[in-house]
Design a protein around this motif. Structure first.
Motif, mmCIF file in Angstrom:
data_model
loop_
_atom_site.group_PDB
_atom_site.id
_atom_site.type_symbol
_atom_site.label_atom_id
_atom_site.label_comp_id
_atom_site.label_asym_id
_atom_site.label_seq_id
_atom_site.Cartn_x
_atom_site.Cartn_y
_atom_site.Cartn_z
ATOM 1 N N HIS A 1 -31.481 8.657 17.873
ATOM 2 C CA HIS A 1 -30.363 8.722 16.939
ATOM 3 C C HIS A 1 -30.603 7.864 15.707
ATOM 4 O O HIS A 1 -30.254 8.251 14.594
ATOM 5 C CB HIS A 1 -29.105 8.270 17.679
ATOM 6 C CG HIS A 1 -27.837 8.483 16.946
ATOM 7 N ND1 HIS A 1 -27.111 7.469 16.417
ATOM 8 C CD2 HIS A 1 -27.161 9.620 16.648
ATOM 9 C CE1 HIS A 1 -26.031 7.965 15.832
ATOM 10 N NE2 HIS A 1 -26.039 9.265 15.959
ATOM 11 N N SER B 1 -23.075 22.909 3.754
ATOM 12 C CA SER B 1 -22.790 21.593 3.171
ATOM 13 C C SER B 1 -23.113 21.522 1.687
ATOM 14 O O SER B 1 -22.954 20.489 1.069
ATOM 15 C CB SER B 1 -23.561 20.515 3.907
ATOM 16 O OG SER B 1 -24.921 20.701 3.685
ATOM 17 N N SER C 1 -30.427 20.160 12.818
ATOM 18 C CA SER C 1 -30.910 19.554 14.066
ATOM 19 C C SER C 1 -29.800 18.779 14.780
ATOM 20 O O SER C 1 -29.705 18.806 16.004
ATOM 21 C CB SER C 1 -32.107 18.646 13.793
ATOM 22 O OG SER C 1 -31.733 17.558 12.986
ATOM 23 N N TRP C 2 -28.926 18.104 14.020
ATOM 24 C CA TRP C 2 -27.825 17.385 14.674
ATOM 25 C C TRP C 2 -26.824 18.382 15.236
ATOM 26 O O TRP C 2 -26.250 18.159 16.302
ATOM 27 C CB TRP C 2 -27.170 16.399 13.713
ATOM 28 C CG TRP C 2 -28.123 15.310 13.328
ATOM 29 C CD1 TRP C 2 -28.777 15.157 12.145
ATOM 30 C CD2 TRP C 2 -28.599 14.238 14.183
ATOM 31 N NE1 TRP C 2 -29.618 14.064 12.205
ATOM 32 C CE2 TRP C 2 -29.522 13.487 13.431
ATOM 33 C CE3 TRP C 2 -28.327 13.858 15.495
ATOM 34 C CZ2 TRP C 2 -30.173 12.368 13.953
ATOM 35 C CZ3 TRP C 2 -28.977 12.748 16.013
ATOM 36 C CH2 TRP C 2 -29.883 12.017 15.240
ATOM 37 N N SER C 3 -26.648 19.486 14.515
ATOM 38 C CA SER C 3 -25.760 20.530 15.030
ATOM 39 C C SER C 3 -26.282 21.069 16.357
ATOM 40 O O SER C 3 -25.514 21.273 17.302
ATOM 41 C CB SER C 3 -25.647 21.677 14.025
ATOM 42 O OG SER C 3 -24.987 21.238 12.860
ATOM 43 N N ASP D 1 -20.158 12.373 15.196
ATOM 44 C CA ASP D 1 -21.397 11.655 15.467
ATOM 45 C C ASP D 1 -21.889 12.031 16.880
ATOM 46 O O ASP D 1 -21.163 11.937 17.863
ATOM 47 C CB ASP D 1 -21.233 10.129 15.351
ATOM 48 C CG ASP D 1 -22.594 9.498 15.131
ATOM 49 O OD1 ASP D 1 -22.991 9.280 13.979
ATOM 50 O OD2 ASP D 1 -23.286 9.269 16.128
ATOM 51 N N THR D 2 -23.147 12.448 16.916
ATOM 52 C CA THR D 2 -23.693 13.073 18.121
ATOM 53 C C THR D 2 -23.617 12.174 19.360
ATOM 54 O O THR D 2 -23.296 12.642 20.454
ATOM 55 C CB THR D 2 -25.158 13.489 17.853
ATOM 56 O OG1 THR D 2 -25.175 14.198 16.614
ATOM 57 C CG2 THR D 2 -25.691 14.380 18.924
ATOM 58 N N LEU E 1 -20.201 14.505 7.979
ATOM 59 C CA LEU E 1 -21.327 15.090 8.695
ATOM 60 C C LEU E 1 -20.866 15.929 9.881
ATOM 61 O O LEU E 1 -19.788 15.722 10.427
ATOM 62 C CB LEU E 1 -22.270 13.990 9.188
ATOM 63 C CG LEU E 1 -22.858 13.079 8.110
ATOM 64 C CD1 LEU E 1 -23.687 11.978 8.756
ATOM 65 C CD2 LEU E 1 -23.703 13.871 7.129
ATOM 66 N N VAL E 2 -21.701 16.853 10.268
ATOM 67 C CA VAL E 2 -21.511 17.605 11.506
ATOM 68 C C VAL E 2 -22.710 17.304 12.415
ATOM 69 O O VAL E 2 -23.753 16.905 11.918
ATOM 70 C CB VAL E 2 -21.390 19.118 11.223
ATOM 71 C CG1 VAL E 2 -20.119 19.405 10.472
ATOM 72 C CG2 VAL E 2 -22.598 19.668 10.474
ATOM 73 N N PRO E 3 -22.560 17.454 13.737
ATOM 74 C CA PRO E 3 -21.482 18.101 14.458
ATOM 75 C C PRO E 3 -20.221 17.232 14.524
ATOM 76 O O PRO E 3 -20.289 16.017 14.479
ATOM 77 C CB PRO E 3 -22.069 18.304 15.846
ATOM 78 C CG PRO E 3 -23.001 17.145 16.025
ATOM 79 C CD PRO E 3 -23.612 16.964 14.666
HETATM 80 N N1 LIG Z 1 -25.597 10.507 12.704
HETATM 81 C C1 LIG Z 1 -25.029 11.842 12.589
HETATM 82 C C2 LIG Z 1 -25.954 12.701 11.768
HETATM 83 C C3 LIG Z 1 -25.343 14.047 11.474
HETATM 84 C C4 LIG Z 1 -25.987 14.781 10.307
HETATM 85 O O1 LIG Z 1 -26.837 14.254 9.563
HETATM 86 N N2 LIG Z 1 -25.564 16.031 10.124
HETATM 87 C C5 LIG Z 1 -26.039 16.875 9.039
HETATM 88 C C6 LIG Z 1 -26.214 18.327 9.464
HETATM 89 S S1 LIG Z 1 -27.097 18.630 10.921
HETATM 90 C C7 LIG Z 1 -24.965 17.009 8.000
HETATM 91 O O2 LIG Z 1 -23.797 17.082 8.352
HETATM 92 N N3 LIG Z 1 -25.320 17.071 6.725
HETATM 93 C C8 LIG Z 1 -24.342 17.360 5.743
HETATM 94 C C9 LIG Z 1 -24.489 16.621 4.481
HETATM 95 O O3 LIG Z 1 -25.374 15.738 4.418
HETATM 96 O O4 LIG Z 1 -23.709 16.894 3.592
HETATM 97 C C10 LIG Z 1 -24.811 12.396 13.984
HETATM 98 O O5 LIG Z 1 -25.377 11.854 14.933
HETATM 99 O O6 LIG Z 1 -24.035 13.347 14.171
#
Ligand SMILES: N[C@@H](CCC(=O)N[C@@H](CS)C(=O)NCC(=O)O)C(=O)O
Length: 218
Positions: free
Chosen positions: A104, A38, A15-17, A68-69, A55-57
């Motif tokens: 967020h 991941s 979802s963040w991607s 960070d989004t 984390l991504v994106p």
């Molecule tokens: N606060 C971060 C949240 C990003 C996030 O949670 N991304 C997830 C994927 S959509 C992630 O990278 N998870 C990888 C992991 O937990 O290893 C943002 O706004 O970008």
């Protein structure tokens, strides 16, 4: 060759991607996509090099790294203000930033109980009380924006950062069969009809089926 690369995870679950990708599309950024999973340790090591948060994106543009989004949204607005990711009017812009921030940092009940899964559909899904409170707050936010700015997007005629932040909520409401009032239901249809959303969803459906443990907030 695009001078920007967006690192993202699964299109079905990420979802963040989706938010980061949609922000780049709405900003008309010419970018290449880089995909990481991941769950694999070597990929996590690679991701740590790319994005200190793990984390991504994560966006790479002109030698800059942005992760960070919300930071990506603010950066894109700085390099492409004409795209209108944030409204021109200061009162609307502060409202937009507030509801982006609320998405967020909040709605953890909704995010854990109704994870994004574009391939799934759960007719008659019963959300527990905590998730229902999040749904109530989100739909109030949407109704207030649609009434104040006239729709069809949250801040009027064109999609902006707030629409990108709430886009995965629209997909969740459809996946989990959440009952909505007419204005919010129409808003979800408007977001799902965006050509960029159609492109993302088609790619998500084409992804190979993942491990069951990925069917959680991601
Ligand atoms: N606060 C971060 C949240 C990003 C996030 O949670 N991304 C997830 C994927 S959509 C992630 O990278 N998870 C990888 C992991 O937990 O290893 C943002 O706004 O970008």
């Amino acid at each position: 060759m695009p001078d920007a690369t967006l690192t993202i995870a699964s299109k079905n679950y990420g979802s963040w991607s989706l938010r980061g990708w949609l922000l780049c599309k709405l900003a008309n950024l010419d970018f290449a996509e880089e995909h990481v999973g991941s769950d694999d340790p070597s990929t996590r090591a690679e991701l740590l090099l790319l994005s200190p948060s793990f984390l991504v994106p994560r966006l790479s543009h002109d030698g800059r790294r942005i992760w960070d989004t919300l930071a990506i949204a603010e950066y894109l607005h700085e390099i492409a203000p004409e795209a209108g990711l944030l409204p021109a009017d200061i009162a609307q812009r502060s409202h937009c930033r507030s509801i982006c921030g609320e998405m967020h940092s909040g709605f953890s009940n909704l995010r854990s109980a109704l994870p994004m899964n574009l391939k799934a559909h759960y007719p008659g899904f019963k959300a527990w009380a905590g998730a229902r409170a999040d749904i109530e707050r989100i739909t109030t936010i949407w109704r207030e924006c649609l009434e104040a700015y006239g729709g069809p997007y949250l801040f009027g005629a064109n999609p902006c950062a707030a629409d990108a932040m709430y886009a995965p909520v629209c997909t969740r409401f459809l996946t989990y069969d959440v009952a909505l009032d007419p204005a919010c239901a129409q808003y979800c249809r408007t977001i799902m009809a965006l050509p960029q959303m159609q492109e993302w969803i088609a790619a998500a459906r084409a992804e190979p089926d993942e491990l069951e443990e990925l069917d959680v907030e991601f």
